[in-house]
Design an enzyme around this catalytic site. Structure first.
Site, PDB file in Angstrom:
ATOM      1  N   ASP A   1       0.867  -1.178   0.000  1.00  0.00           N
ATOM      2  CA  ASP A   1       0.000   0.000   0.000  1.00  0.00           C
ATOM      3  C   ASP A   1       0.905   1.229   0.000  1.00  0.00           C
ATOM      4  O   ASP A   1       1.490   1.579   1.028  1.00  0.00           O
ATOM      5  CB  ASP A   1      -0.906   0.013   1.238  1.00  0.00           C
ATOM      6  CG  ASP A   1      -1.936  -1.127   1.256  1.00  0.00           C
ATOM      7  OD1 ASP A   1      -1.736  -2.132   0.530  1.00  0.00           O
ATOM      8  OD2 ASP A   1      -2.923  -1.018   2.003  1.00  0.00           O
TER       9      ASP A   1
ATOM     10  N   LYS B   1      -7.093   3.255  -2.663  1.00  0.00           N
ATOM     11  CA  LYS B   1      -7.409   3.219  -1.233  1.00  0.00           C
ATOM     12  C   LYS B   1      -7.589   4.644  -0.728  1.00  0.00           C
ATOM     13  O   LYS B   1      -6.847   5.537  -1.127  1.00  0.00           O
ATOM     14  CB  LYS B   1      -6.265   2.493  -0.515  1.00  0.00           C
ATOM     15  CG  LYS B   1      -6.304   2.510   1.013  1.00  0.00           C
ATOM     16  CD  LYS B   1      -5.120   1.712   1.580  1.00  0.00           C
ATOM     17  CE  LYS B   1      -4.978   1.906   3.087  1.00  0.00           C
ATOM     18  NZ  LYS B   1      -3.818   1.175   3.640  1.00  0.00           N
TER      19      LYS B   1
ATOM     20  N   LYS C   1     -10.420   0.188  -1.633  1.00  0.00           N
ATOM     21  CA  LYS C   1     -10.210  -0.063  -0.206  1.00  0.00           C
ATOM     22  C   LYS C   1     -10.473   1.200   0.612  1.00  0.00           C
ATOM     23  O   LYS C   1      -9.664   2.125   0.593  1.00  0.00           O
ATOM     24  CB  LYS C   1      -8.777  -0.558   0.039  1.00  0.00           C
ATOM     25  CG  LYS C   1      -8.437  -0.796   1.523  1.00  0.00           C
ATOM     26  CD  LYS C   1      -7.020  -1.351   1.679  1.00  0.00           C
ATOM     27  CE  LYS C   1      -6.587  -1.385   3.152  1.00  0.00           C
ATOM     28  NZ  LYS C   1      -5.221  -1.928   3.323  1.00  0.00           N
TER      29      LYS C   1
END
EC number: 4.1.2.4
Length: 259
Positions: free
Chosen positions: A102, A167, A201
């Site tokens: 990430d 995300k 996400k």
């Protein structure tokens, strides 16, 4: 089974169970691995700092859940615009054995008008992840971008540069995931026609089964009823797990942080 228990069970299977605190220890990460193997099934992944990956791999294997994926973070949480450092951190995370990375998008550079560096950082990190067979999630930090046009732009740039997921948040700023930012980001995935390749996400601030159900309903509405699965949707959370388990009849379980 009520709609809420169904949503809770699904949300649990989509969790990236997270600890990203300055005081993380081997003991805390070991406990997180144990929590990821819940009485209602495994979470999709755990998300931890890179240095803990070898320990987590060992604990997950020893407890019989080697399939739980290990995610980590790079360029985190600042989202600086130094490509060499972001790439070096990503390569180090992959060397530690991350299944998923990430990376924080250089959102302040975008706010200052620089679209290119975001593309370049995501593309470089994606190339490294692709070689290692790892997924790349790009954190655009919606709570700092604030402007819907910037949230859309960061999402589009990340997707064009190869992101496997977009995300919302690091969980380290005052405003993290919101339904409003989620809707903008899901709409970009839909409008670009990349729903097969790109997931979403929400992270930080999703703390209850009811809140998780709202995000799942939003994804179903925008992306269609069969889109949500662990390859296309994750929740970045820690305190959510205890609430999901309580909703499913397992009593209140405390988690390690408020993310």
């Amino acid at each position: 089974m009520t709609d809420l228990t169904a949503a809770a069970r699904l949300a649990l299977s989509l969790m990236d169970l997270t600890t990203l605190n300055d005081d993380d220890t081997d003991e805390k990460v070991t406990k997180l691995c144990h929590q990821a193997k819940s009485p209602e099934g495994n979470t999709a992944a755990i998300c931890i700092y890179p240095r803990f990956i070898p320990l987590a791999r060992k604990v997950l294997r020893e407890q019989g859940t080697p399939e739980i994926r290990i995610a980590t973070v790079t360029n985190f949480p600042h989202g600086n615009d130094d490509l060499d450092i972001a790439l070096a951190e990503t390569n180090a995370a992959l060397a530690y054995g991350a299944d998923e990375v990430d990376v924080v998008f250089p959102y302040r550079a975008l706010m200052a008008g620089n679209e290119q560096i975001g593309f370049d950082i995501v593309k470089a990190c994606k190339d490294a992840c692709a070689k290692a067979g790892a997924l790349l999630k790009v954190i655009i930090e919606t709570g700092e971008l604030k402007d819907p046009a910037l949230i859309r732009k960061a999402s589009e740039i990340s997707i064009k540069a190869g992101a496997d997921f977009i995300k919302t948040s690091t969980g380290k700023v005052p405003v993290n995931a919101t339904l409003e930012s989620a809707e903008l980001m899901l709409q970009v995935i839909h409008d670009m026609g990349v729903g097969k390749e790109v997931g979403f996400k929400p992270a930080g601030g999703v703390r209850t089964a009811e809140e998780a159900a709202q995000y799942l309903a939003l994804a179903n509405r925008i992306m269609g009823d069969n889109w949500v699965d662990a390859r296309h949707f994750r929740f970045g959370a820690s305190s959510l797990l205890g609430n999901l388990l309580a909703t499913l009849g397992h009593g209140e379980q405390k988690s390690s942080s408020g993310y």
